[in-house]
Design a protein around this motif. Structure first.
Motif, PDB file in Angstrom:
ATOM      1  N   ASN A 174       9.696   1.068   4.188  1.00 22.45           N
ATOM      2  CA  ASN A 174       8.827   0.674   2.736  1.00 22.45           C
ATOM      3  C   ASN A 174       7.806   2.199   3.126  1.00 22.45           C
ATOM      4  O   ASN A 174       7.710   2.783   2.012  1.00 22.45           O
ATOM      5  CB  ASN A 174       7.776   0.059   3.213  1.00 22.45           C
ATOM      6  CG  ASN A 174       8.168  -1.445   3.210  1.00 22.45           C
ATOM      7  OD1 ASN A 174       8.973  -2.322   4.368  1.00 22.45           O
ATOM      8  ND2 ASN A 174       7.830  -2.020   1.787  1.00 22.45           N
ATOM      9  N   VAL A 177      10.359   4.640   1.257  1.00 22.06           N
ATOM     10  CA  VAL A 177       9.969   4.673  -0.010  1.00 22.06           C
ATOM     11  C   VAL A 177       8.876   4.861  -1.058  1.00 22.06           C
ATOM     12  O   VAL A 177       9.029   5.647  -1.590  1.00 22.06           O
ATOM     13  CB  VAL A 177      10.443   2.918  -0.748  1.00 22.06           C
ATOM     14  CG1 VAL A 177      10.135   2.685  -2.024  1.00 22.06           C
ATOM     15  CG2 VAL A 177      11.951   3.124   0.384  1.00 22.06           C
ATOM     16  N   ASP A 249      16.378   1.286  -1.205  1.00 20.73           N
ATOM     17  CA  ASP A 249      14.841   1.521  -2.650  1.00 20.73           C
ATOM     18  C   ASP A 249      14.750   0.724  -3.439  1.00 20.73           C
ATOM     19  O   ASP A 249      13.915   0.700  -4.005  1.00 20.73           O
ATOM     20  CB  ASP A 249      16.608   1.943  -3.810  1.00 20.73           C
ATOM     21  CG  ASP A 249      17.829   3.471  -2.932  1.00 20.73           C
ATOM     22  OD1 ASP A 249      16.951   4.227  -2.132  1.00 20.73           O
ATOM     23  OD2 ASP A 249      18.445   3.839  -2.801  1.00 20.73           O
ATOM     24  N   ALA A 252      11.277   0.107  -3.628  1.00 19.87           N
ATOM     25  CA  ALA A 252       9.940   0.734  -4.247  1.00 19.87           C
ATOM     26  C   ALA A 252       9.427  -0.400  -5.627  1.00 19.87           C
ATOM     27  O   ALA A 252       8.522  -0.890  -6.018  1.00 19.87           O
ATOM     28  CB  ALA A 252      10.582   1.899  -5.625  1.00 19.87           C
ATOM     29  N   THR A 280       1.975   0.550  -0.595  1.00 19.14           N
ATOM     30  CA  THR A 280       3.178  -0.540  -0.343  1.00 19.14           C
ATOM     31  C   THR A 280       3.518  -1.783  -0.862  1.00 19.14           C
ATOM     32  O   THR A 280       3.076  -1.860  -1.330  1.00 19.14           O
ATOM     33  CB  THR A 280       3.780  -0.385   1.027  1.00 19.14           C
ATOM     34  OG1 THR A 280       3.134  -0.115   2.292  1.00 19.14           O
ATOM     35  CG2 THR A 280       3.816   2.070   1.232  1.00 19.14           C
TER      36      THR A 280
END
Ligand SMILES: Cc1ncc(COP(=O)(O)O)c(C=O)c1O
Length: 353
Positions: A174, A177, A249, A252, A280
């Motif tokens: 996390n 990203v 990915d 996000a 996050t």
């Protein structure tokens, strides 16, 4: 159930399950499980470390790292709300034989000055300081990401004092990203780091601890000692391989959903967001001014198919965590459920606000 109580609530998807079923397996205690070996190599590469070790849980990663880095009776300096302090059943003391020295970080992120106060080279009276332990992202800090310059300062401090630096990366991906920094970039400041597979990454079980060859070989001894060595563990390690390949990915989306959730909850009368901005997937909020305890809100939203929980006993703070089993619409439904729970219980407010 829309389960926002934790990102551990994720269940393996059909695709992940299919991948697990097809995984080649062997005896991992004898280092003969191809899937475990592949996962470990993947984690080592990802974190830029020499080697990695598949373990059943993040809790085991932390305690093993503490035990390997520290001699008996040495101190580990960490945030007062870090996971080993609040939720590992005393493992660092019972198994790691270390003393935890806690500092009050800002959202779980502390300064060199705070650590310096606790550093001791050891004497006839004082325990030697062996390790600095950071959590990235910070759970109780509302998913905050450690800034690299702060990690660089801690690295320098650790080196200057013959100490080691450990990163609890339960939610490292996390942090990756959200920040755009690679896992290896974060891990470069540390002697050891681990990543949880069973949180936002969506695997059913497991974590991977990484470090030097020497560190990992010693960690392996502890793994066996604790009964954490498994057999045909490739079946679960495969879920980790799948997670690293396909579920990074998309974190996000969880972060964007957490922001939607936070913004929505903030509009509910009496609810106050904590730890803003949301970096996050973790949203903490205080319901004190609704006049309700979390349990009362929880009881109502449960009936609407929403679970948040995370309330700590005697506290008015709640925690909602987004993950791959929760969609944007689910977050909107959760906001509505909380709003209704508050307004139904305190009807006067519906006209006040
Ligand atoms: C920051 C942090 N560290 C460690 C752990 C422990 O991980 P596990 O549940 O895999 O033992 C958790 C779990 O919630 C966590 O949030």
């Amino acid at each position: 159930m829309i389960d926002l109580s934790s990102d551990t609530a994720t269940r393996p998807t059909a695709e992940m399950r299919a991948f697990m079923v097809a995984a080649p397996v062997g005896d991992e205690q004898r280092r003969e499980d191809p899937s475990v070996n592949e996962l470990q190599e993947l984690a080592a590469t990802l974190t830029g470390k020499e080697a990695a070790l598949f373990l059943p849980s993040g809790t085991m990663c932390n305690v093993i790292a503490y035990a390997v880095h520290c001699a008996r009776g040495e101190t580990v300096i960490l945030d007062q709300e870090a996971h080993p302090n609040i939720a590992e059943r005393g493992g660092p003391a019972v198994i790691g034989n270390v003393i935890l020295r806690s500092v009050a970080g800002e959202r779980g992120i502390f300064t060199v000055e705070q650590v310096k106060r606790f550093i001791n080279p050891g004497s006839t009276h004082a325990a030697r300081s062996g390790l600095i332990s950071v959590e990235n992202t910070t759970n109780r800090g509302g998913g905050a990401v450690w800034p690299l310059p702060r990690l660089a300062e801690l690295r320098e401090l650790a080196d200057a004092n013959g100490m080691k630096l450990h990163m609890d990366g339960a939610r490292l991906m996390n942090a990756v990203v959200a920040s755009g920094n690679s896992a290896a970039t974060f891990a470069a400041y540390t002697d050891s780091v681990w990543v949880d597979l069973s949180k936002g990454l969506g695997a059913p079980v497991g974590a991977v601890l990484a470090g030097t060859h020497e560190f990992i070989e010693e960690a392996r001894l502890w793994k066996h000692l604790l009964g954490g060595a498994m057999r045909q563990a490739g079946i679960i390690a495969a879920a980790g391989i799948y997670a690293f390949r396909y579920n990074v990915d998309r974190l996000a989306d969880d972060h964007a959903n957490a922001r939607v959730l936070a913004e929505g909850l903030a509009t509910v009368p009496g609810i106050r967001l904590l730890h803003a901005p949301i970096e996050t997937n973790i949203v903490y909020f205080d319901v004190k001014e609704t006049g309700l305890m979390p349990a009362a809100i929880e009881a109502v939203i449960n009936q609407r198919g929403v679970r948040i929980g995370g309330a700590y006993s005697q506290s008015t703070v709640m925690r909602a965590v987004t993950h791959l089993d929760v969609s944007r619409e689910d977050c909107e439904r959760a906001i509505d459920a909380v709003r209704d729970a508050v307004l139904v219980a305190t009807p006067a407010r519906s006209t006040t606000f």
